[in-house]
Design a protein around this motif. Structure first.
Motif, PDB file in Angstrom:
ATOM      1  N   ASP A   1      -5.874  41.323  66.617  1.00  0.00           N
ATOM      2  CA  ASP A   1      -6.222  40.283  65.336  1.00  0.00           C
ATOM      3  C   ASP A   1      -6.678  39.001  65.848  1.00  0.00           C
ATOM      4  OD1 ASP A   1      -5.700  39.806  62.467  1.00  0.00           O
ATOM      5  OD2 ASP A   1      -4.187  38.153  63.182  1.00  0.00           O
ATOM      6  N   LYS A   2      -6.406  38.569  67.101  1.00  0.00           N
ATOM      7  CA  LYS A   2      -7.123  37.458  67.560  1.00  0.00           C
ATOM      8  C   LYS A   2      -8.670  37.664  67.880  1.00  0.00           C
ATOM      9  CE  LYS A   2      -3.288  35.111  69.571  1.00  0.00           C
ATOM     10  NZ  LYS A   2      -2.814  33.861  70.348  1.00  0.00           N
TER      11      LYS A   2
ATOM     12  N   GLU B   1     -10.126  37.491  64.442  1.00  0.00           N
ATOM     13  CA  GLU B   1     -10.641  36.030  64.098  1.00  0.00           C
ATOM     14  C   GLU B   1     -11.670  35.627  65.016  1.00  0.00           C
ATOM     15  OE1 GLU B   1      -8.016  31.935  63.752  1.00  0.00           O
ATOM     16  OE2 GLU B   1      -6.976  33.871  63.867  1.00  0.00           O
TER      17      GLU B   1
ATOM     18  N   GLN C   1      -8.585  29.023  58.895  1.00  0.00           N
ATOM     19  CA  GLN C   1      -8.167  30.204  59.164  1.00  0.00           C
ATOM     20  C   GLN C   1      -9.202  31.386  58.778  1.00  0.00           C
ATOM     21  OE1 GLN C   1      -3.908  30.474  58.076  1.00  0.00           O
ATOM     22  NE2 GLN C   1      -3.554  29.290  59.805  1.00  0.00           N
TER      23      GLN C   1
ATOM     24  N   THR D   1     -10.734  34.590  57.383  1.00  0.00           N
ATOM     25  CA  THR D   1     -10.226  35.841  56.623  1.00  0.00           C
ATOM     26  C   THR D   1     -11.319  36.587  56.435  1.00  0.00           C
ATOM     27  OG1 THR D   1     -10.074  35.246  54.570  1.00  0.00           O
ATOM     28  CG2 THR D   1      -8.150  34.604  56.086  1.00  0.00           C
TER      29      THR D   1
END
Length: 165
Positions: free
Chosen positions: A57-58, A61, A78, A80
């Motif tokens: 997930d990092k 991102e 953040q 998405t």
């Protein structure tokens, strides 16, 4: 970064969540069989999967941030996948939306299975507590009764005057 790298990260996240779902299904069987050592091993596997999911997930991102940077757009606080979907065109839009929907579906299935496991574990715990209550001796109440607290004696007072004397 191109959309393909973001798609790759989403596919990897989906695979990890599907694998975690397989572990959750195995946990259901082991809970029903009351196999504690098997559950212990599955919990260790689950922890490894969770670490891999966090790492992926990092990376997702980071890929989204790189995509915004390459497009010359301001990077959200953040970032998405929905932010990316709002700025890309077809056919990448459809591919990304389908990948996102597959991942969300896998997450919802995993959540449902984990809720089931939680309920089964709770019922198991209730059964154990009920069994212990049936075996454990009951202690008598150490509280005083209402009459003893208020000072009312339980014996009758005898009259001190004897009329027949």
């Amino acid at each position: 970064m191109t959309i393909e790298s973001i798609l790759g990260q989403l596919d990897q996240l989906e695979k990890l969540h599907r694998s975690l779902l397989r572990i959750a299904n195995e946990k259901t069987v082991l809970i029903k069989q009351n196999d504690i050592s098997g559950l212990d091993q599955l919990l260790k596997d689950e922890q490894a999967h969770l670490a891999a999911i966090l790492q992926t997930d990092k990376a997702r991102e980071t890929a989204v941030v790189a995509f915004f940077t390459e497009q010359g757009r301001p990077v959200p606080l953040q970032p998405t996948i929905t932010d990316v979907l709002n700025i890309i065109q077809e056919p990448e839009h459809t591919q990304l939306k389908e990948a996102k929907d597959r991942l969300l579906h896998a997450i919802h299935e995993l959540k449902w299975q984990n809720d089931l496991n939680q309920k089964l574990t709770y019922q198991s715990l209730q059964f154990v507590n009920l069994s212990l209550d049936m075996v454990r001796p009951r202690t008598e109440s150490v509280n005083y009764s209402k009459n003893e607290v208020q000072g009312n004696p339980t014996t009758k007072k005898l009259a001190s005057f004897d009329s027949q004397a």
